[in-house]
Design a protein around this motif. Structure first.
Motif, mmCIF file in Angstrom:
data_model
loop_
_atom_site.group_PDB
_atom_site.id
_atom_site.type_symbol
_atom_site.label_atom_id
_atom_site.label_comp_id
_atom_site.label_asym_id
_atom_site.label_seq_id
_atom_site.Cartn_x
_atom_site.Cartn_y
_atom_site.Cartn_z
ATOM 1 N N UNK A 11 0.827 -1.201 0.000
ATOM 2 C CA UNK A 11 0.000 0.000 0.000
ATOM 3 C C UNK A 11 0.869 1.261 0.000
ATOM 4 N N UNK A 12 0.375 2.280 -0.658
ATOM 5 C CA UNK A 12 1.097 3.552 -0.740
ATOM 6 C C UNK A 12 0.348 4.633 0.013
ATOM 7 N N UNK A 13 1.098 5.581 0.551
ATOM 8 C CA UNK A 13 0.479 6.706 1.256
ATOM 9 C C UNK A 13 -0.025 7.762 0.284
ATOM 10 N N UNK A 14 0.413 7.689 -0.960
ATOM 11 C CA UNK A 14 0.003 8.683 -1.949
ATOM 12 C C UNK A 14 0.963 8.692 -3.116
ATOM 13 N N UNK A 15 0.864 9.680 -3.952
ATOM 14 C CA UNK A 15 1.689 9.777 -5.146
ATOM 15 C C UNK A 15 3.149 10.052 -4.762
ATOM 16 N N UNK A 16 4.056 9.285 -5.351
ATOM 17 C CA UNK A 16 5.486 9.468 -5.103
ATOM 18 C C UNK A 16 6.023 10.534 -6.050
ATOM 19 N N UNK A 17 6.493 11.640 -5.504
ATOM 20 C CA UNK A 17 6.931 12.776 -6.331
ATOM 21 C C UNK A 17 8.392 13.148 -6.132
ATOM 22 N N UNK A 18 9.035 12.611 -5.092
ATOM 23 C CA UNK A 18 10.418 12.985 -4.791
ATOM 24 C C UNK A 18 11.399 11.991 -5.421
ATOM 25 N N UNK A 19 12.459 12.520 -6.032
ATOM 26 C CA UNK A 19 13.476 11.663 -6.634
ATOM 27 C C UNK A 19 14.264 10.939 -5.553
ATOM 28 N N UNK A 20 14.554 9.681 -5.802
ATOM 29 C CA UNK A 20 15.361 8.911 -4.862
ATOM 30 C C UNK A 20 16.815 9.372 -4.911
ATOM 31 N N UNK B 181 11.017 6.951 -7.426
ATOM 32 C CA UNK B 181 10.270 8.060 -6.849
ATOM 33 C C UNK B 181 9.813 7.700 -5.440
ATOM 34 N N UNK B 182 9.844 8.677 -4.537
ATOM 35 C CA UNK B 182 9.504 8.454 -3.135
ATOM 36 C C UNK B 182 8.369 9.369 -2.704
ATOM 37 N N UNK B 183 7.602 8.902 -1.739
ATOM 38 C CA UNK B 183 6.509 9.719 -1.194
ATOM 39 C C UNK B 183 7.064 10.808 -0.280
ATOM 40 N N UNK B 184 8.013 10.424 0.598
ATOM 41 C CA UNK B 184 8.615 11.389 1.520
ATOM 42 C C UNK B 184 9.871 12.001 0.903
ATOM 43 N N UNK B 185 10.135 13.235 1.267
ATOM 44 C CA UNK B 185 11.408 13.859 0.926
ATOM 45 C C UNK B 185 12.418 13.419 1.985
ATOM 46 N N UNK B 186 13.425 12.630 1.604
ATOM 47 C CA UNK B 186 14.307 12.017 2.601
ATOM 48 C C UNK B 186 14.907 12.983 3.610
ATOM 49 N N UNK B 187 15.279 14.176 3.187
ATOM 50 C CA UNK B 187 15.948 15.106 4.101
ATOM 51 C C UNK B 187 15.025 15.592 5.225
ATOM 52 N N UNK B 188 13.716 15.363 5.076
ATOM 53 C CA UNK B 188 12.761 15.770 6.115
ATOM 54 C C UNK B 188 12.272 14.588 6.956
ATOM 55 N N UNK B 189 12.824 13.410 6.725
ATOM 56 C CA UNK B 189 12.284 12.180 7.304
ATOM 57 C C UNK B 189 12.967 11.814 8.615
ATOM 58 N N UNK C 68 8.530 7.133 9.107
ATOM 59 C CA UNK C 68 8.601 5.720 8.708
ATOM 60 C C UNK C 68 8.999 4.903 9.933
ATOM 61 N N UNK C 69 8.202 3.880 10.258
ATOM 62 C CA UNK C 69 8.496 3.000 11.387
ATOM 63 C C UNK C 69 8.813 1.608 10.869
ATOM 64 N N UNK C 70 10.002 1.107 11.233
ATOM 65 C CA UNK C 70 10.384 -0.261 10.898
ATOM 66 C C UNK C 70 10.135 -1.153 12.115
ATOM 67 N N UNK C 71 9.288 -2.156 11.949
ATOM 68 C CA UNK C 71 8.986 -3.089 13.038
ATOM 69 C C UNK C 71 9.651 -4.421 12.736
#
Length: 299
Positions: free
Chosen positions: A10-19, A63-71, A165-168
C-alpha cells in the motif's frame, strides 16, 4: 491476456520525490512480481494462468513519497531474540543516513512498550558511530518485549517524535501489531509508513530466499551434533538424539543434516513417516544399530 493479480504494498500517496539512489549504481524495482506458492494446491491444478496470485518484489524505487531530508525513521524490535537483530538495526541506520540522507533515526526500546508514553522508555538517536560495531554483539541493543499495546498510544508517540517511517522487526505477533497500527493510522488519516521486517530463525516464510538468523542457527548445530555422535559411539547401541528449533518447519534440521555427515536420520514435519510397523522408523533404526552399533538422529 488478462492482468495478473499482483498484491502490491500500500502507498500513502503519489510518489513525487526523486530517490537519492539515482546517482548510484542501484537497480530500481518498478512493480516486478514474483509468483505466490499456494500450498493448498499445485499449479497444475489451476484452471487458468490468471488464477496464480503474485506479490510485488521489494526493492528501491525511483520516486519516493517522503522527501528524505525531512524524514525521521523509527526502529523497534519486538518478541523473541534472533541472531542478526543488531545487523538489521545497523543496516537500517546506515542505509537511512548514508544512502538516503534522512534527518535522523530513532531507536525505540523494549518493543512496542517503547512506543507508549506511560512506560517512560525514551528513544535513543541511532547514528553510524553508535551502531558501527553492534553487529558483533548478540541480542538487540534496543531491547525487546512481548505483548500488544494500544495503537492510539503508539501513534501518539510517533506523532510526538515526528516519525515518518516506522520499521517493526519481529515475528507473527509483531507483524499483526504492525497491521493494527496501519489500520488505526488510516482511521486517523495520519501519513506514517509502517514497514514490517519478518524475524524468524526458522526460515519458514514463503517467497523469501532466507530469513536472517537462519545461517547462524545452522552453523551452531555443528558442535552439538558432533558431540552427540561422539557420545553415541562410546556406547554399544548408543543413540544420539538432537532436537533442533523449527516450530512447524524442518529447515534448520534438514540443513544441519546436510552440513554434518554424522547425522544418520533426520525427521522433519514436512515429511510424514511411520514410527512402528515393518517399514517404520524404529525398525530402520534397529537395523542401523545391528550394523553400526550407534546412530545419530536429528529432529
Amino acid at each position: 491476456m488478462k492482468e495478473l493479480k499482483i498484491h502490491r504494498a500500500e502507498s500513502l500517496g503519489k510518489a513525487t520525490h526523486d530517490s537519492p539512489l539515482q546517482d548510484q549504481l542501484v537497480r530500481f524495482y518498478e512493480g516486478e512480481a514474483v509468483a505466490s506458492i499456494d500450498r493448498t494446491k499445485e499449479f497444475s491444478a489451476l484452471e487458468r494462468i490468471e488464477d496464480i496470485e503474485y506479490f510485488e518484489l521489494a526493492g528501491p524505487r525511483r520516486k519516493l513519497f517522503f522527501n528524505p531530508k525531512d524524514v525521521t525513521v523509527g526502529i523497534v524490535t519486538c518478541g523473541g531474540l534472533c541472531p542478526g537483530l543488531n545487523d538489521v538495526i545497523r543496516a537500517l541506520t546506515f542505509c537511512s543516513l548514508e544512502s538516503y540522507g534522512v534527518k535522523r533515526v530513532l531507536g525505540f526500546k523494549y518493543g512496542y512498550e517503547g512506543l507508549v508514553a506511560k512506560y517512560y522508555h525514551y528513544p535513543i538517536e541511532l547514528t553510524t558511530d553508535n551502531t558501527d560495531e553492534i553487529h558483533e554483539k548478540g541480542g538487540t541493543i534496543l531491547k525487546s518485549s512481548r505483548g500488544r499495546q494500544d495503537e492510539d498510544e503508539i501513534i501518539n508517540t510517533l506523532v510526538h517524535y515526528g516519525v515518518n517511517i516506522l520499521f517493526t522487526i519481529g515475528g507473527d505477533g509483531t507483524q499483526r501489531g504492525s497491521r493494527d497500527i496501519v489500520n488505526k493510522l488510516k482511521e486517523r488519516n495520519i501519513p506514517i509508513a509502517v514497514v514490517g521486517i519478518p524475524k524468524t530463525i526458522d526460515n519458514d516464510i514463503s517467497l523469501i530466499q532466507r530469513s536472517f538468523g537462519f545461517e547462524t542457527a545452522v552453523e551452531s548445530t555443528w558442535d552439538i551434533i558432533t558431540n552427540a555422535h561422539n557420545e553415541a559411539r562410546a556406547y554399544r547401541n548408543g543413540v544420539g538424539l538432537v532436537k533442533l528449533m523449527g516450530r512447524e518447519s524442518g529447515w534448520i534440521a534438514a540443513s544441519a543434516a546436510l552440513a554434518n555427515s554424522a547425522v544418520n536420520f533426520c525427521l522433519v514435519p514436512e515429511v510424514p513417516f511411520d514410527l512402528h510397523g515393518p517399514n517404520g522408523f524404529l525398525e530402520v533404526l534397529e537395523k542401523r544399530l545391528r550394523r553400526k552399533e550407534h546412530a545419530v538422529v536429528v529432529v
